[in-house]
Design a protein around this motif. Structure first.
Motif, mmCIF file in Angstrom:
data_model
loop_
_atom_site.group_PDB
_atom_site.id
_atom_site.type_symbol
_atom_site.label_atom_id
_atom_site.label_comp_id
_atom_site.label_asym_id
_atom_site.label_seq_id
_atom_site.Cartn_x
_atom_site.Cartn_y
_atom_site.Cartn_z
ATOM 1 N N THR A 121 0.831 -1.231 -0.050
ATOM 2 C CA THR A 121 0.011 0.037 0.083
ATOM 3 C C THR A 121 0.792 1.429 -0.027
ATOM 4 O O THR A 121 1.785 1.509 0.706
ATOM 5 C CB THR A 121 -1.024 0.004 1.098
ATOM 6 O OG1 THR A 121 -1.915 -1.124 1.060
ATOM 7 C CG2 THR A 121 -1.614 1.481 1.298
ATOM 8 N N SER A 122 0.614 2.134 -0.951
ATOM 9 C CA SER A 122 1.294 3.664 -0.845
ATOM 10 C C SER A 122 0.340 4.580 -0.475
ATOM 11 O O SER A 122 -0.831 4.237 -0.838
ATOM 12 C CB SER A 122 1.799 3.726 -2.588
ATOM 13 O OG SER A 122 2.124 5.033 -2.556
ATOM 14 N N GLU A 123 0.955 5.496 0.231
ATOM 15 C CA GLU A 123 0.074 6.563 0.900
ATOM 16 C C GLU A 123 0.234 7.896 -0.012
ATOM 17 O O GLU A 123 -0.500 9.003 0.324
ATOM 18 C CB GLU A 123 0.363 6.851 2.383
ATOM 19 C CG GLU A 123 -0.177 5.533 3.272
ATOM 20 C CD GLU A 123 -1.454 5.274 3.247
ATOM 21 O OE1 GLU A 123 -2.375 6.212 2.991
ATOM 22 O OE2 GLU A 123 -1.899 3.987 3.707
ATOM 23 N N GLU A 124 0.827 7.728 -0.997
ATOM 24 C CA GLU A 124 1.130 9.023 -1.777
ATOM 25 C C GLU A 124 0.016 9.387 -2.706
ATOM 26 O O GLU A 124 -0.638 8.520 -3.097
ATOM 27 C CB GLU A 124 2.269 8.808 -3.047
ATOM 28 C CG GLU A 124 2.565 10.031 -3.836
ATOM 29 C CD GLU A 124 3.495 9.507 -4.817
ATOM 30 O OE1 GLU A 124 3.731 10.279 -5.636
ATOM 31 O OE2 GLU A 124 4.472 8.658 -4.534
ATOM 32 N N ASP A 125 -0.670 10.477 -2.203
ATOM 33 C CA ASP A 125 -1.887 10.849 -2.966
ATOM 34 C C ASP A 125 -3.231 9.994 -2.580
ATOM 35 O O ASP A 125 -4.054 10.046 -3.252
ATOM 36 C CB ASP A 125 -1.815 10.895 -4.338
ATOM 37 C CG ASP A 125 -0.808 11.942 -4.963
ATOM 38 O OD1 ASP A 125 -0.974 13.042 -4.437
ATOM 39 O OD2 ASP A 125 -0.063 11.619 -5.884
ATOM 40 N N GLY A 126 -3.098 9.600 -1.105
ATOM 41 C CA GLY A 126 -3.891 8.596 -0.753
ATOM 42 C C GLY A 126 -3.658 7.106 -1.055
ATOM 43 O O GLY A 126 -2.706 6.765 -1.501
ATOM 44 N N PRO A 127 -4.267 6.433 -0.141
ATOM 45 C CA PRO A 127 -4.153 4.941 -0.271
ATOM 46 C C PRO A 127 -4.312 4.108 -1.549
ATOM 47 O O PRO A 127 -5.504 4.407 -2.158
ATOM 48 C CB PRO A 127 -4.985 4.185 0.981
ATOM 49 C CG PRO A 127 -6.052 5.215 0.940
ATOM 50 C CD PRO A 127 -5.472 6.335 0.563
ATOM 51 N N PHE A 128 -3.289 3.521 -2.137
ATOM 52 C CA PHE A 128 -3.390 2.618 -3.234
ATOM 53 C C PHE A 128 -2.700 1.385 -2.824
ATOM 54 O O PHE A 128 -1.678 1.127 -2.589
ATOM 55 C CB PHE A 128 -2.695 3.328 -4.348
ATOM 56 C CG PHE A 128 -2.429 2.564 -5.762
ATOM 57 C CD1 PHE A 128 -3.511 2.689 -6.592
ATOM 58 C CD2 PHE A 128 -1.863 1.355 -5.734
ATOM 59 C CE1 PHE A 128 -3.654 2.020 -7.982
ATOM 60 C CE2 PHE A 128 -1.657 0.710 -7.067
ATOM 61 C CZ PHE A 128 -2.973 1.062 -7.995
ATOM 62 N N SER A 129 -3.636 0.193 -2.913
ATOM 63 C CA SER A 129 -3.153 -1.078 -2.464
ATOM 64 C C SER A 129 -3.272 -2.119 -3.767
ATOM 65 O O SER A 129 -4.224 -2.162 -4.579
ATOM 66 C CB SER A 129 -4.041 -1.525 -1.386
ATOM 67 O OG SER A 129 -4.145 -0.812 -0.336
#
Length: 371
Positions: A121-129
């Protein structure tokens, strides 16, 4: 033939829809121009050296609810380099939109899935899993949850801006199904994999007596999700007098993989007229196919003369009818192609058209010396 619309699976988690198909290709920049100019896709997103990615480039194209991602390695260490050497251009990833990537991944692993990449999960610009598991050949399924993501497409992507080109609207709407070809006697292995891991149900099964010509035959089974959004037919060869289209695919692809992508339209006559005008090359269907079409399929809304002119096939089941047409292979290896389909109630796959379709495919095989 076996067919049922009764749900016989066991839904372990919610799969919303096809998220995207990712292709590994030798030259994404040129492929992008092809899909824009012929199939009417529009630029959407891009990653590469300009966005801090130095192993590959990926171009995302969109056509209404369809997303195609074209990835080309720019370092030999990228896995796409070995993929392309073995398979040529083709579909690497059939990705699904899900609600909880961690849960879906762990749920699949508990029931025998083969991992490709663990949840991240990336938190850059909001969560993207994202996470992924393996399926037939070198194909994978990614699970994506970007429901709260605020960026463009995914981390390290930017908006793709390309020069305008003149093209005609293809009227394509969304992915209907994605078909895989697997090796001899592997169809039921993968059927059980999808039933066990995903909880999908089998709703159509064709044996070699259902799908055969004078020379060749195949077997096919279709898996689906409970919501009907995901349909995954799987083909394997069957014994015939000569080499089947599935055997030819396996030879040229050097193993199992995605054979074709079926894309829905709500106006197939306009779609095919425009696609042909854009330069898409479709299989030829014998004129005799249309001689007793009305008798075979009953009343339809479309003008049969127009269907004959465009080589569009028609089939009917107990739920309604469908119209369909198939492109020729989209690359030099005779592997991946695209089907355009319009459903008017039908839940089938055009089984009444198999004879005409396979004879057309065998004609092309013969021209390649592979029948």
């Amino acid at each position: 033939m076996y067919m049922t619309d009764k749900w016989e699976g066991e839904e372990h988690f919610n799969i919303k829809r096809f998220k995207y198909l990712e292709f590994y290709v030798g030259n994404a920049k040129q492929i992008v121009h092809f899909y824009r100019s012929t199939f009417g896709f529009a630029p959407y997103a891009y990653c590469g050296p300009e966005t801090g990615v130095y192993s590959h480039v990926s171009y995302v194209l969109k056509c209404r609810k369809i997303f195609f991602v074209f990835t080309t390695p720019i370092k030999s260490s990228h896995p796409a380099s070995d993929w392309l050497k073995k398979h040529g251009d083709g579909v690497r990833d059939i990705a699904f939109d899900v609600e909880d990537v961690d849960f879906v991944y762990e749920s699949c692993m508990k029931r025998g899935a083969i991992s490709n990449s663990k949840p991240n999960t990336s938190e850059e610009d909001g969560p993207f899993s994202i996470a992924s598991i393996k399926t037939y050949g070198d194909t994978i399924h990614s699970f994506i949850d970007n429901s709260k993501y605020k960026g463009i497409w995914a981390p390290k992507f930017k908006k793709l801006i390309l020069p305008e080109i003149n093209t005609t609207d293809s009227k394509l709407v969304l992915i209907d199904h994605v078909v895989g070809n697997v090796e001899w006697d592997k169809m039921d292995y993968w059927r059980e994999y999808y039933e066990n891991v995903f909880g999908f149900g089998t709703f159509v099964r064709f044996d070699d007596g259902d799908i055969s010509t004078q020379y060749s035959a195949l077997k096919s089974v279709v898996l689906r999700s409970k919501n009907w959004k995901i349909k995954l037919p799987i083909n394997e060869p069957a014994k015939g007098l000569k080499k089947s289209q599935i055997e030819e695919y396996l030879d040229f692809n050097e193993g199992a993989g995605v054979q074709h992508i079926a894309i829905l339209t709500d106006d197939i006559i306009t779609s095919i007229a425009n696609l042909k005008n854009n330069g898409v090359d479709f299989l030829d269907i014998p004129d005799t196919y249309y001689d007793d079409l009305s008798k075979r399929v009953g009343g339809i809304d479309e003008d049969i003369k127009k269907l004959k002119e465009l080589n569009i096939l028609v089939d009917r089941d107990e739920y309604g009818y469908l119209l369909q047409i198939f492109t020729k292979p989209l690359q030099d290896r005779p592997t991946l192609f695209i089907e355009i389909i319009q459903r008017k109630g039908s839940k089938g796959f055009g089984q009444g058209n198999f004879q005409a379709l396979f004879e057309s495919i065998e004609k092309a095989q013969g021209e390649r010396g592979n029948l």
